[in-house]
Design a protein around this motif. Structure first.
Motif, short mmCIF file in Angstrom:
data_model
loop_
_atom_site.label_atom_id
_atom_site.label_comp_id
_atom_site.label_asym_id
_atom_site.label_seq_id
_atom_site.Cartn_x
_atom_site.Cartn_y
_atom_site.Cartn_z
N GLY A 1 32.88 -20.27 -5.33
CA GLY A 1 32.90 -21.76 -5.45
C GLY A 1 33.32 -22.68 -4.41
N TRP A 2 32.75 -22.44 -3.26
CA TRP A 2 32.74 -23.29 -1.88
C TRP A 2 32.69 -24.72 -2.28
N GLY A 3 33.52 -25.69 -1.87
CA GLY A 3 33.64 -26.98 -2.38
C GLY A 3 32.68 -27.89 -1.53
N GLU A 4 32.26 -27.22 -0.56
CA GLU A 4 31.05 -28.03 0.62
C GLU A 4 30.29 -26.96 1.32
N ILE A 5 28.96 -27.43 1.59
CA ILE A 5 28.17 -26.58 2.40
C ILE A 5 27.32 -27.80 3.31
N VAL A 6 27.29 -27.30 4.55
CA VAL A 6 26.47 -28.11 5.32
C VAL A 6 25.45 -27.26 6.10
N VAL A 7 24.27 -27.74 5.93
CA VAL A 7 23.19 -26.80 6.55
C VAL A 7 22.34 -27.83 7.65
N SER A 8 21.96 -27.25 8.85
CA SER A 8 21.30 -28.08 9.83
C SER A 8 20.46 -27.09 10.66
N ASP A 9 19.24 -27.88 10.87
CA ASP A 9 18.22 -27.16 11.49
C ASP A 9 17.27 -28.28 11.86
N THR B 1 25.54 -31.17 2.35
CA THR B 1 24.79 -32.21 3.28
C THR B 1 23.81 -31.41 4.18
N MET B 2 22.67 -31.96 4.52
CA MET B 2 21.66 -31.34 5.10
C MET B 2 21.25 -32.14 6.34
N LEU B 3 21.03 -31.61 7.41
CA LEU B 3 20.61 -32.30 8.56
C LEU B 3 19.27 -31.80 9.03
N ALA B 4 18.17 -32.51 9.42
CA ALA B 4 17.18 -31.74 10.00
C ALA B 4 16.37 -32.97 10.97
N GLY B 5 15.46 -32.61 12.02
CA GLY B 5 14.84 -33.38 12.36
C GLY B 5 13.66 -33.76 11.96
N SER B 6 12.87 -33.29 11.06
CA SER B 6 11.84 -33.37 9.98
C SER B 6 11.94 -32.50 8.78
N TYR B 7 11.53 -33.15 7.74
CA TYR B 7 11.90 -32.55 6.58
C TYR B 7 10.36 -32.22 6.08
N LEU C 1 14.97 -28.93 19.85
CA LEU C 1 15.63 -27.64 20.28
C LEU C 1 17.33 -27.97 20.41
N ASP C 2 17.69 -29.36 20.18
CA ASP C 2 19.14 -29.89 20.39
C ASP C 2 19.82 -29.87 19.06
N ILE C 3 19.01 -29.70 17.90
CA ILE C 3 19.59 -29.86 16.54
C ILE C 3 20.19 -28.71 16.40
N PRO C 4 21.49 -28.73 15.99
CA PRO C 4 22.06 -27.23 15.88
C PRO C 4 21.51 -26.65 14.68
N SER C 5 21.43 -25.07 14.47
CA SER C 5 20.76 -24.53 13.49
C SER C 5 22.12 -23.56 12.85
N VAL C 6 22.65 -24.35 11.59
CA VAL C 6 23.84 -23.89 11.25
C VAL C 6 23.86 -23.77 9.90
N LEU C 7 24.72 -22.73 9.09
CA LEU C 7 25.24 -23.10 7.87
C LEU C 7 26.68 -23.10 7.93
N TRP C 8 27.38 -24.11 7.49
CA TRP C 8 28.76 -24.28 7.59
C TRP C 8 29.55 -24.36 6.10
N SER C 9 30.50 -23.97 5.96
CA SER C 9 31.37 -24.07 4.93
C SER C 9 33.03 -23.99 5.48
N PRO C 10 33.81 -24.55 4.69
CA PRO C 10 35.05 -24.51 4.98
C PRO C 10 35.69 -22.87 5.06
N GLN C 11 35.14 -22.16 4.53
CA GLN C 11 35.39 -20.83 4.45
C GLN C 11 34.70 -19.88 5.73
N TRP C 12 33.30 -20.21 6.14
CA TRP C 12 32.58 -19.30 6.87
C TRP C 12 31.71 -20.14 7.64
N VAL C 13 31.09 -19.73 8.66
CA VAL C 13 30.05 -20.40 9.68
C VAL C 13 29.20 -19.36 9.93
#
Length: 178
Positions: free
Chosen positions: A46-54, A82-88, A120-132
């Protein structure tokens, strides 16, 4: 110059959520499995927040049935994705299940686009308050994972810089015609 960053709770760091590793990874297959496992854990715990970036999410398993099921089980009012991308473009082309899920859960999802950034500058990440999980070299799928507070804070600060200073809204849930 890579080092093993594996830690345990006995070292004074936070233990990773059940089933998620802490340390280095170095293959595309491992990366893909880590994404699957993290989203399944997010649903289970039940993580409350997820952020993905690539840069483009080309090699993420977002279109897989198991990933869509994990996201569906995770999604509830009060949660944030939350999702961050250079292009979808690759997300729309390759991950139809994710696109449908995104349309259904638009009210808990924020999508940002950093279209003018070097991919190449955009971080490739899956982040949560519990784990990254941070893919330091997306081309070779080399990165690190962990639940250590310092790691989570540092990655979140980097993401905040991108989300609030280097991106704009992107990837609408639907396109409205006139």
């Amino acid at each position: 110059m890579t080092q093993d960053l594996t830690t345990t709770a006995a070292d004074g760091a936070s233990a990773p959520p059940a089933g998620l590793p802490s340390g280095r990874f170095a293959s595309r297959e491992t990366f893909i499995q880590l994404v699957r496992d993290a989203l399944a854990t997010a649903a289970r715990e039940g993580w409350g927040e997820i952020v993905v970036s690539d840069a483009n999410f080309h090699d993420w398993p977002l279109g897989e049935r198991a990933v869509a099921e994990s996201l569906q089980a995770w999604a509830k009012t009060g949660r944030r994705f939350t999702m961050l991308a250079g292009s979808y473009d690759d997300v729309i082309r390759r991950h139809a299940r994710f696109v449908r899920w995104r349309g259904t859960w638009d009210h808990i999802i924020t999508c940002r686009r950093a279209g003018s950034a070097d991919p190449l500058d955009i971080p490739s990440v899956l982040w949560s308050p519990q784990w990254v999980m941070h893919r330091l070299d997306p081309e070779r799928s080399v990165g690190v994972t962990g639940s250590e507070p310092d790691r989570r804070v540092l990655v979140r600060e980097t993401l905040n810089d991108w989300l609030h200073g280097k991106s704009a809204p992107g990837f609408p849930a639907s396109t409205l015609g006139l």
